[in-house]
Motif scaffolding. Structure first.
Motif, PDB file in Angstrom:
ATOM      1  N   GLY A  82       0.844  -1.146  -0.009  1.00  0.00           N
ATOM      2  CA  GLY A  82       0.284   0.459  -0.201  1.00  0.00           C
ATOM      3  C   GLY A  82       0.707   1.307   0.098  1.00  0.00           C
ATOM      4  N   TYR A  83       1.851   1.075   0.000  1.00  0.00           N
ATOM      5  CA  TYR A  83       2.954   2.497  -0.506  1.00  0.00           C
ATOM      6  C   TYR A  83       3.507   2.882  -0.820  1.00  0.00           C
ATOM      7  N   GLU A 130      -3.629   0.417  -4.881  1.00  0.00           N
ATOM      8  CA  GLU A 130      -5.173   1.184  -3.699  1.00  0.00           C
ATOM      9  C   GLU A 130      -5.772   0.677  -3.392  1.00  0.00           C
ATOM     10  N   GLN A 180      -2.756   6.576   5.896  1.00  0.00           N
ATOM     11  CA  GLN A 180      -3.094   6.650   4.993  1.00  0.00           C
ATOM     12  C   GLN A 180      -2.683   8.121   4.560  1.00  0.00           C
ATOM     13  N   HIS A 220      -0.514  11.342  -0.622  1.00  0.00           N
ATOM     14  CA  HIS A 220       0.114  10.669  -2.410  1.00  0.00           C
ATOM     15  C   HIS A 220       1.432  11.903  -3.374  1.00  0.00           C
ATOM     16  N   TYR A 228      -3.224   0.166   0.223  1.00  0.00           N
ATOM     17  CA  TYR A 228      -4.004   1.725   1.056  1.00  0.00           C
ATOM     18  C   TYR A 228      -5.421   1.691   1.226  1.00  0.00           C
TER      19      TYR A 228
END
Length: 146
Positions: free
Chosen positions: A102-103, A112, A123, A126, A115
């Motif tokens: 997720g990073y 996605e 979270q 971006h 994430y």
């Protein structure tokens, strides 16, 4: 009859002695070890994240790649230092493993789906800069007097 028994005993003794010597030779060769040094590759790159939970997830993702010896993500610098055996893995595989958790990394956007499943505190923005140097940017005060 005594000669026959004596002959059998002598042959048995020679047979056992020769087996014992052969076993010893095998032991000598198996205990000899050839040492081989593994050249480790050190790599640093930016990874977006926010907190200690991010640190744990990012490092776990990097360490899950076969060949990675260590991974340390710096929360403030948004940078990970990885040491790995380049005969077992490469940098892009490590980038992809972190992205799958997720990073975002410098080279691969985070998944996605992963994430969205991160805790709220993880979270990240971006557009967050991945500050690799750790230098603080000074504010521009040229448009006003102090």
């Amino acid at each position: 009859m005594k000669k026959v028994i004596l002959s059998v005993v002598a042959i048995a003794a020679l047979g056992l002695t020769s087996c014992k010597n052969e076993t010893k030779k095998v032991e000598d060769t198996t205990t000899t070890e050839v040492s081989k040094e593994i050249a480790m590759t050190d790599l640093s790159f930016g990874v977006r994240g926010n907190c200690g939970m991010c640190k744990s997830t990012i490092e776990k993702a990097a360490n899950s790649v076969e060949g990675v010896a260590s991974a340390n993500w710096d929360v403030d610098k948004k940078k990970i230092d990885v040491s790995f055996d380049d005969t077992k893995t490469d940098a892009m595989t490590i980038h992809k493993a972190i992205a799958a958790s997720g990073y975002d990394t410098e080279k691969v956007a985070g998944s996605e789906e992963a994430y969205k499943n991160l805790p709220g505190c993880c979270q990240y923005d971006h557009e967050m800069a991945m500050n690799q140097t750790g230098e603080m940017k000074s504010e521009d005060h040229s448009n006003h007097d102090h």
